[in-house]
Design a protein around this motif. Sequence first.
Motif, PDB file in Angstrom:
ATOM      1  N   VAL A  71       7.102   1.976   6.847  1.00 42.03           N
ATOM      2  CA  VAL A  71       5.849   3.041   7.995  1.00 42.03           C
ATOM      3  C   VAL A  71       5.650   3.591   9.696  1.00 42.03           C
ATOM      4  O   VAL A  71       5.531   4.901   9.933  1.00 42.03           O
ATOM      5  CB  VAL A  71       4.820   1.506   7.856  1.00 42.03           C
ATOM      6  CG1 VAL A  71       3.350   2.105   9.678  1.00 42.03           C
ATOM      7  CG2 VAL A  71       3.854   0.667   6.543  1.00 42.03           C
ATOM      8  N   PHE A  85       5.537   7.386  10.355  1.00 40.62           N
ATOM      9  CA  PHE A  85       4.655   7.365  12.315  1.00 40.62           C
ATOM     10  C   PHE A  85       5.809   8.945  12.637  1.00 40.62           C
ATOM     11  O   PHE A  85       4.838   9.018  13.438  1.00 40.62           O
ATOM     12  CB  PHE A  85       4.432   6.105  12.636  1.00 40.62           C
ATOM     13  CG  PHE A  85       3.487   6.656  13.663  1.00 40.62           C
ATOM     14  CD1 PHE A  85       2.552   6.672  13.508  1.00 40.62           C
ATOM     15  CD2 PHE A  85       3.823   5.877  14.996  1.00 40.62           C
ATOM     16  CE1 PHE A  85       1.528   6.649  14.722  1.00 40.62           C
ATOM     17  CE2 PHE A  85       3.682   6.384  16.205  1.00 40.62           C
ATOM     18  CZ  PHE A  85       2.315   6.629  16.191  1.00 40.62           C
ATOM     19  N   LYS A 104      -1.955   0.835  11.271  1.00 45.70           N
ATOM     20  CA  LYS A 104      -2.332   2.070  10.070  1.00 45.70           C
ATOM     21  C   LYS A 104      -3.012   2.748  10.478  1.00 45.70           C
ATOM     22  O   LYS A 104      -2.968   3.635   9.590  1.00 45.70           O
ATOM     23  CB  LYS A 104      -1.907   0.895   8.831  1.00 45.70           C
ATOM     24  CG  LYS A 104      -0.496   0.277   8.386  1.00 45.70           C
ATOM     25  CD  LYS A 104      -1.098   0.045   6.750  1.00 45.70           C
ATOM     26  CE  LYS A 104       0.201  -0.607   6.497  1.00 45.70           C
ATOM     27  NZ  LYS A 104       0.190  -0.761   4.851  1.00 45.70           N
ATOM     28  N   GLU A 105      -3.920   2.857  11.169  1.00 42.93           N
ATOM     29  CA  GLU A 105      -4.471   3.775  11.889  1.00 42.93           C
ATOM     30  C   GLU A 105      -5.219   3.874  12.955  1.00 42.93           C
ATOM     31  O   GLU A 105      -5.170   2.782  13.559  1.00 42.93           O
ATOM     32  CB  GLU A 105      -5.788   3.293  10.847  1.00 42.93           C
ATOM     33  CG  GLU A 105      -7.151   4.518  10.333  1.00 42.93           C
ATOM     34  CD  GLU A 105      -8.616   3.929  10.116  1.00 42.93           C
ATOM     35  OE1 GLU A 105      -9.577   4.824  10.255  1.00 42.93           O
ATOM     36  OE2 GLU A 105      -8.728   3.002   9.331  1.00 42.93           O
ATOM     37  N   ILE A 138      -5.402   9.604  12.653  1.00 42.08           N
ATOM     38  CA  ILE A 138      -4.597   9.456  12.032  1.00 42.08           C
ATOM     39  C   ILE A 138      -4.682   8.168  10.965  1.00 42.08           C
ATOM     40  O   ILE A 138      -5.294   7.168  11.235  1.00 42.08           O
ATOM     41  CB  ILE A 138      -2.826   9.322  12.773  1.00 42.08           C
ATOM     42  CG1 ILE A 138      -3.259   7.997  13.349  1.00 42.08           C
ATOM     43  CG2 ILE A 138      -2.912  10.738  12.988  1.00 42.08           C
ATOM     44  CD1 ILE A 138      -1.970   7.991  14.467  1.00 42.08           C
ATOM     45  N   LYS A 139      -4.090   8.112   9.688  1.00 46.06           N
ATOM     46  CA  LYS A 139      -3.900   7.021   8.601  1.00 46.06           C
ATOM     47  C   LYS A 139      -3.133   7.065   8.465  1.00 46.06           C
ATOM     48  O   LYS A 139      -2.302   8.259   7.530  1.00 46.06           O
ATOM     49  CB  LYS A 139      -5.630   7.138   7.964  1.00 46.06           C
ATOM     50  CG  LYS A 139      -5.711   6.011   7.957  1.00 46.06           C
ATOM     51  CD  LYS A 139      -6.974   6.279   6.754  1.00 46.06           C
ATOM     52  CE  LYS A 139      -7.183   4.376   5.675  1.00 46.06           C
ATOM     53  NZ  LYS A 139      -8.974   4.591   5.435  1.00 46.06           N
ATOM     54  N   TYR A 140      -1.963   6.043   7.501  1.00 42.53           N
ATOM     55  CA  TYR A 140      -1.362   5.841   6.862  1.00 42.53           C
ATOM     56  C   TYR A 140      -1.718   5.319   5.978  1.00 42.53           C
ATOM     57  O   TYR A 140      -2.904   4.420   5.547  1.00 42.53           O
ATOM     58  CB  TYR A 140      -0.557   4.260   7.244  1.00 42.53           C
ATOM     59  CG  TYR A 140       0.858   4.388   6.444  1.00 42.53           C
ATOM     60  CD1 TYR A 140       2.232   5.077   6.580  1.00 42.53           C
ATOM     61  CD2 TYR A 140       0.396   3.310   5.600  1.00 42.53           C
ATOM     62  CE1 TYR A 140       3.353   4.174   5.580  1.00 42.53           C
ATOM     63  CE2 TYR A 140       2.052   3.267   4.478  1.00 42.53           C
ATOM     64  CZ  TYR A 140       2.858   3.849   4.820  1.00 42.53           C
ATOM     65  OH  TYR A 140       3.811   3.164   3.365  1.00 42.53           O
ATOM     66  N   TRP A 187       1.895   9.359   6.490  1.00 42.77           N
ATOM     67  CA  TRP A 187       0.286   8.992   7.714  1.00 42.77           C
ATOM     68  C   TRP A 187       0.023  10.660   7.134  1.00 42.77           C
ATOM     69  O   TRP A 187       0.748  11.266   6.869  1.00 42.77           O
ATOM     70  CB  TRP A 187       1.139   8.892   8.609  1.00 42.77           C
ATOM     71  CG  TRP A 187       1.091   7.510   8.860  1.00 42.77           C
ATOM     72  CD1 TRP A 187       2.586   7.148   8.746  1.00 42.77           C
ATOM     73  CD2 TRP A 187       1.048   6.641  10.160  1.00 42.77           C
ATOM     74  NE1 TRP A 187       2.564   5.843   9.961  1.00 42.77           N
ATOM     75  CE2 TRP A 187       1.228   5.352  10.150  1.00 42.77           C
ATOM     76  CE3 TRP A 187      -0.545   6.767  10.600  1.00 42.77           C
ATOM     77  CZ2 TRP A 187       0.998   4.539  11.001  1.00 42.77           C
ATOM     78  CZ3 TRP A 187      -1.299   5.664  11.340  1.00 42.77           C
ATOM     79  CH2 TRP A 187      -0.054   4.667  11.820  1.00 42.77           C
ATOM     80  N   TYR A 243      -3.030  13.852   8.907  1.00 49.77           N
ATOM     81  CA  TYR A 243      -3.752  13.328  10.165  1.00 49.77           C
ATOM     82  C   TYR A 243      -4.536  14.352   9.800  1.00 49.77           C
ATOM     83  O   TYR A 243      -4.675  15.523   9.108  1.00 49.77           O
ATOM     84  CB  TYR A 243      -2.991  13.545  11.480  1.00 49.77           C
ATOM     85  CG  TYR A 243      -2.333  15.399  10.961  1.00 49.77           C
ATOM     86  CD1 TYR A 243      -2.647  16.789  12.484  1.00 49.77           C
ATOM     87  CD2 TYR A 243      -0.641  15.258  10.426  1.00 49.77           C
ATOM     88  CE1 TYR A 243      -2.396  17.850  11.688  1.00 49.77           C
ATOM     89  CE2 TYR A 243      -0.346  16.875  11.000  1.00 49.77           C
ATOM     90  CZ  TYR A 243      -1.295  17.469  11.441  1.00 49.77           C
ATOM     91  OH  TYR A 243      -0.141  19.182  11.255  1.00 49.77           O
TER      92      TYR A 243
END
Length: 148
Positions: free
Chosen positions: A85, A89, A117-118, A135-137, A142, A144
């Motif tokens: 992650v 990121f 994660k978000e 942004i979100k994993y 990730w 965006y």
Amino acid sequence: MKKRNVILSGLVLAGGSLYASEDTKSYVKGNHLKALEAVGIEAKAKDLRVMKTITDDNGKKWVFNEFTKSTKLIEAMEEKYEEDVAGAFISVQDEIMQAHAKPSDSIPTIVLDEALKEGYFAFSRKDGETLSFKIKYDNGSWEYELEK
């Protein structure tokens, strides 16, 4: 987890007005408060510390961070997750900065949910405009999106 050196290219931040300010800490915190307001989070300057949890008006908790001090955030991601992650990121931050940052933009503000994660990546322009990116994993990377 392996440690990684974080090097982000293309970092062109904190131009003339930051250095002209007599109280740079207040100036930087003011920019962070403005960025947080743009994503719907009201906070007080005293609450803006690395990895400090802040709560929005809806009761949702967010972990605050500053782009230039994101080492603890990266370490927290590496400790929390087996998957990479943190590496992803770092890549999304670089991608946003390469595509959207301009000289004299403020130091970016990062707020992530408690799962890390978000959240949002935001910075202000010299003219007062604030750019915020949701942004979100998901599935190893990730994503965006620039918010309007």
